[in-house]
Design a protein around this motif. Structure first.
Motif, PDB file in Angstrom:
ATOM      1  N   ALA A  61       2.646  -2.322  -8.267  1.00  0.00           N
ATOM      2  CA  ALA A  61       1.193  -2.129  -8.242  1.00  0.00           C
ATOM      3  C   ALA A  61       0.639  -2.292  -6.830  1.00  0.00           C
ATOM      4  O   ALA A  61      -0.531  -2.016  -6.577  1.00  0.00           O
ATOM      5  CB  ALA A  61       0.517  -3.113  -9.179  1.00  0.00           C
ATOM      6  N   GLY A  62       1.480  -2.751  -5.901  1.00  0.00           N
ATOM      7  CA  GLY A  62       1.056  -2.929  -4.519  1.00  0.00           C
ATOM      8  C   GLY A  62       0.650  -4.349  -4.191  1.00  0.00           C
ATOM      9  O   GLY A  62       0.452  -4.685  -3.029  1.00  0.00           O
ATOM     10  N   ASN A  63       0.542  -5.201  -5.208  1.00  0.00           N
ATOM     11  CA  ASN A  63       0.186  -6.593  -4.945  1.00  0.00           C
ATOM     12  C   ASN A  63       1.446  -7.388  -4.605  1.00  0.00           C
ATOM     13  O   ASN A  63       2.558  -6.917  -4.766  1.00  0.00           O
ATOM     14  CB  ASN A  63      -0.547  -7.195  -6.147  1.00  0.00           C
ATOM     15  N   GLY A 108      13.817   8.350 -15.314  1.00  0.00           N
ATOM     16  CA  GLY A 108      13.806   6.890 -15.358  1.00  0.00           C
ATOM     17  C   GLY A 108      12.482   6.330 -14.895  1.00  0.00           C
ATOM     18  O   GLY A 108      11.514   7.045 -14.661  1.00  0.00           O
ATOM     19  N   ASP A 109      12.450   5.043 -14.759  1.00  0.00           N
ATOM     20  CA  ASP A 109      11.246   4.310 -14.381  1.00  0.00           C
ATOM     21  C   ASP A 109      10.983   4.467 -12.877  1.00  0.00           C
ATOM     22  O   ASP A 109      11.839   4.124 -12.065  1.00  0.00           O
ATOM     23  CB  ASP A 109      11.431   2.835 -14.729  1.00  0.00           C
ATOM     24  N   PRO A 110       9.818   4.966 -12.484  1.00  0.00           N
ATOM     25  CA  PRO A 110       9.541   5.174 -11.061  1.00  0.00           C
ATOM     26  C   PRO A 110       9.090   3.906 -10.330  1.00  0.00           C
ATOM     27  O   PRO A 110       8.869   3.943  -9.131  1.00  0.00           O
ATOM     28  CB  PRO A 110       8.415   6.209 -11.069  1.00  0.00           C
ATOM     29  N   ASN A 111       8.935   2.803 -11.023  1.00  0.00           N
ATOM     30  CA  ASN A 111       8.447   1.570 -10.389  1.00  0.00           C
ATOM     31  C   ASN A 111       9.521   0.920  -9.542  1.00  0.00           C
ATOM     32  O   ASN A 111      10.714   1.138  -9.737  1.00  0.00           O
ATOM     33  CB  ASN A 111       7.952   0.595 -11.448  1.00  0.00           C
ATOM     34  N   ALA A 112       9.083   0.111  -8.605  1.00  0.00           N
ATOM     35  CA  ALA A 112      10.000  -0.582  -7.706  1.00  0.00           C
ATOM     36  C   ALA A 112       9.363  -1.895  -7.282  1.00  0.00           C
ATOM     37  O   ALA A 112       8.164  -2.100  -7.434  1.00  0.00           O
ATOM     38  CB  ALA A 112      10.276   0.279  -6.472  1.00  0.00           C
ATOM     39  N   ARG A 118       2.131   9.398  -5.791  1.00  0.00           N
ATOM     40  CA  ARG A 118       2.426  10.768  -5.377  1.00  0.00           C
ATOM     41  C   ARG A 118       3.673  11.334  -6.057  1.00  0.00           C
ATOM     42  O   ARG A 118       3.680  12.483  -6.504  1.00  0.00           O
ATOM     43  CB  ARG A 118       2.618  10.800  -3.856  1.00  0.00           C
ATOM     44  N   ASP A 119       4.744  10.545  -6.143  1.00  0.00           N
ATOM     45  CA  ASP A 119       6.033  11.066  -6.588  1.00  0.00           C
ATOM     46  C   ASP A 119       6.486  10.564  -7.951  1.00  0.00           C
ATOM     47  O   ASP A 119       7.506  11.036  -8.468  1.00  0.00           O
ATOM     48  CB  ASP A 119       7.119  10.715  -5.560  1.00  0.00           C
ATOM     49  N   GLY A 120       5.767   9.618  -8.544  1.00  0.00           N
ATOM     50  CA  GLY A 120       6.190   9.026  -9.811  1.00  0.00           C
ATOM     51  C   GLY A 120       6.401  10.025 -10.920  1.00  0.00           C
ATOM     52  O   GLY A 120       7.356   9.925 -11.699  1.00  0.00           O
ATOM     53  N   ASP A 171       0.833  -1.218   0.000  1.00  0.00           N
ATOM     54  CA  ASP A 171       0.000   0.000   0.000  1.00  0.00           C
ATOM     55  C   ASP A 171       0.859   1.256   0.000  1.00  0.00           C
ATOM     56  O   ASP A 171       0.593   2.213  -0.732  1.00  0.00           O
ATOM     57  CB  ASP A 171      -0.920   0.021   1.224  1.00  0.00           C
ATOM     58  N   THR A 172       1.907   1.247   0.813  1.00  0.00           N
ATOM     59  CA  THR A 172       2.795   2.411   0.904  1.00  0.00           C
ATOM     60  C   THR A 172       3.537   2.631  -0.415  1.00  0.00           C
ATOM     61  O   THR A 172       3.654   3.766  -0.886  1.00  0.00           O
ATOM     62  CB  THR A 172       3.798   2.238   2.063  1.00  0.00           C
ATOM     63  N   LEU A 173       4.010   1.557  -1.026  1.00  0.00           N
ATOM     64  CA  LEU A 173       4.705   1.670  -2.303  1.00  0.00           C
ATOM     65  C   LEU A 173       3.789   2.260  -3.366  1.00  0.00           C
ATOM     66  O   LEU A 173       4.186   3.164  -4.109  1.00  0.00           O
ATOM     67  CB  LEU A 173       5.220   0.297  -2.738  1.00  0.00           C
ATOM     68  N   ARG A 174       2.566   1.780  -3.427  1.00  0.00           N
ATOM     69  CA  ARG A 174       1.594   2.298  -4.400  1.00  0.00           C
ATOM     70  C   ARG A 174       1.345   3.794  -4.171  1.00  0.00           C
ATOM     71  O   ARG A 174       1.324   4.581  -5.114  1.00  0.00           O
ATOM     72  CB  ARG A 174       0.284   1.525  -4.300  1.00  0.00           C
TER      73      ARG A 174
END
Length: 80
Positions: free
Chosen positions: A52-54, A27-31, A18-20, A10-13
């Motif tokens: 995606a938070g999953n 670069g790619d904001p995903n993690a 918010r900051d992506g 949830d926090t990652l999503r």
């Protein structure tokens, strides 16, 4: 540990949402994260959390998590 994996997801999503937009020009904001641990008296648990938070959990049936794509070669881990 299941609740911890949910909180991290949830926090990652939320952070990506918010900051992506500020990261995208560079670069790619995903993690993704690996979260593992043990609560006293319970079994060790390991989760892979996606941007995606999953998340998925390593289990007896699927005893490893694949990181990266298999199209570039044989996975390093074939199982235990």
């Amino acid at each position: 540990m299941f609740d911890v994996a949910g909180i991290v997801g949830d926090t990652l999503r939320e952070v990506i949402e918010r900051d992506g937009k500020y990261v995208e020009p560079f670069g790619d904001p995903n993690a993704s994260f690996l979260v593992g641990g043990q609560i006293a008296g319970e079994a060790h648990r390991l989760f892979e959390i996606y941007s995606a938070g999953n998340f998925v959990e390593a289990s007896d049936r699927s005893c490893f998590l694949q990181i990266g794509e298999t199209k570039y070669g044989k996975p390093i881990l074939d199982g235990l």
